[in-house]
Design an enzyme around this catalytic site. Structure first.
Site, PDB file in Angstrom:
ATOM      1  N   HIS A   1      50.295  36.677  48.905  1.00  0.00           N
ATOM      2  CA  HIS A   1      51.629  36.318  49.384  1.00  0.00           C
ATOM      3  C   HIS A   1      52.624  37.416  49.037  1.00  0.00           C
ATOM      4  O   HIS A   1      52.443  38.139  48.055  1.00  0.00           O
ATOM      5  CB  HIS A   1      52.087  35.004  48.742  1.00  0.00           C
ATOM      6  CG  HIS A   1      51.122  33.876  48.914  1.00  0.00           C
ATOM      7  ND1 HIS A   1      50.938  33.241  50.112  1.00  0.00           N
ATOM      8  CD2 HIS A   1      50.267  33.304  48.039  1.00  0.00           C
ATOM      9  CE1 HIS A   1      50.023  32.308  49.965  1.00  0.00           C
ATOM     10  NE2 HIS A   1      49.592  32.324  48.719  1.00  0.00           N
TER      11      HIS A   1
ATOM     12  N   THR B   1      39.996  44.680  41.186  1.00  0.00           N
ATOM     13  CA  THR B   1      41.240  44.958  41.907  1.00  0.00           C
ATOM     14  C   THR B   1      41.133  46.183  42.808  1.00  0.00           C
ATOM     15  O   THR B   1      42.006  46.406  43.634  1.00  0.00           O
ATOM     16  CB  THR B   1      42.400  45.182  40.919  1.00  0.00           C
ATOM     17  OG1 THR B   1      42.087  46.297  40.087  1.00  0.00           O
ATOM     18  CG2 THR B   1      42.641  43.941  40.062  1.00  0.00           C
TER      19      THR B   1
ATOM     20  N   ARG C   1      36.268  48.250  35.878  1.00  0.00           N
ATOM     21  CA  ARG C   1      36.098  49.694  35.983  1.00  0.00           C
ATOM     22  C   ARG C   1      34.617  50.037  35.931  1.00  0.00           C
ATOM     23  O   ARG C   1      33.835  49.332  35.266  1.00  0.00           O
ATOM     24  CB  ARG C   1      36.786  50.413  34.814  1.00  0.00           C
ATOM     25  CG  ARG C   1      38.260  50.208  34.727  1.00  0.00           C
ATOM     26  CD  ARG C   1      38.893  51.089  33.642  1.00  0.00           C
ATOM     27  NE  ARG C   1      38.229  51.092  32.360  1.00  0.00           N
ATOM     28  CZ  ARG C   1      38.502  50.282  31.349  1.00  0.00           C
ATOM     29  NH1 ARG C   1      39.456  49.388  31.465  1.00  0.00           N
ATOM     30  NH2 ARG C   1      37.865  50.377  30.206  1.00  0.00           N
TER      31      ARG C   1
END
Length: 194
Positions: free
Chosen positions: A113, A173, A188
């Site tokens: 959003h 991410t 990572r």
């Protein structure tokens, strides 16, 4: 452009669109049926998955409970296993390659959003209520021979290459290249996986 077309293009779209709500409710009903089907009733599970998913290869095993937004934006390759209590918010495509293992409690998100509240909700109505919040999406792609550890979260727009292991509890991410072992929050690459 329809709201579904906007959704799949990654544009801001209205989750309250009647066509999208109809698809959303259909998926929720199919999930309810799947999650309450007797564990050994493989024929009924197959029937439901064929109606729910966008596409799939052979030998797909999904342990209930399983949760989706639309279902029809999820595509599996061959020989995939999804363990219990996974949530796939498939407001955009989720593509999973061959030989994928997805551990319990994994969450795959394609929806996000706007961070500005006014952009999320727009103007309030006269009675003070708001429309459905505005949403955007980005697809998630998982390569072949990938193992996603328990409780991992995959954020919108990430691609995970082939032959990757994602450690339990990771928050992915960014893209993870092929032949990697990766973990952490944020996730990572820690070493090669050859």
């Amino acid at each position: 452009m329809t709201e579904r077309e906007k959704m799949l293009a990654g544009d801001l779209y209205d989750c309250g669109d009647p066509e999208l709500l109809e698809q959303w409710h259909k998926a929720k009903d199919l999930m309810r049926d799947y999650n309450h089907t007797d564990s050994a009733d493989l024929q009924e599970k197959e029937r439901i998955l064929n109606e729910l998913l966008g596409g799939r290869g052979t030998n797909l095993w999904i342990t209930a409970p399983f949760y989706v937004d639309y279902g029809n934006n999820i595509y599996f390759g061959n020989n995939c296993e999804v363990n219990m209590n996974c949530t796939f918010l498939d407001d955009n495509e989720i593509r999973i390659g061959n030989n994928a293992l997805i551990a319990p409690n994994v969450q795959i998100y394609t929806a996000f959003h706007p961070t500005n509240a006014a952009d999320r909700f727009g103007e309030s109505k006269e009675d003070g209520s708001f429309e459905f919040c505005k949403t955007q999406t980005a697809p998630v792609v998982i390569g072949d021979n990938v193992w996603i550890g328990g409780g991992a979260i995959l954020m919108p727009g990430v691609t995970i290459g082939d032959n990757v292991v994602i450690g339990a509890g990771s928050v992915v991410t960014k893209d993870i290249p092929s032949d990697s072992i990766a973990y952490g929050a944020p996730c990572r690459v820690m070493r090669e996986n050859k």
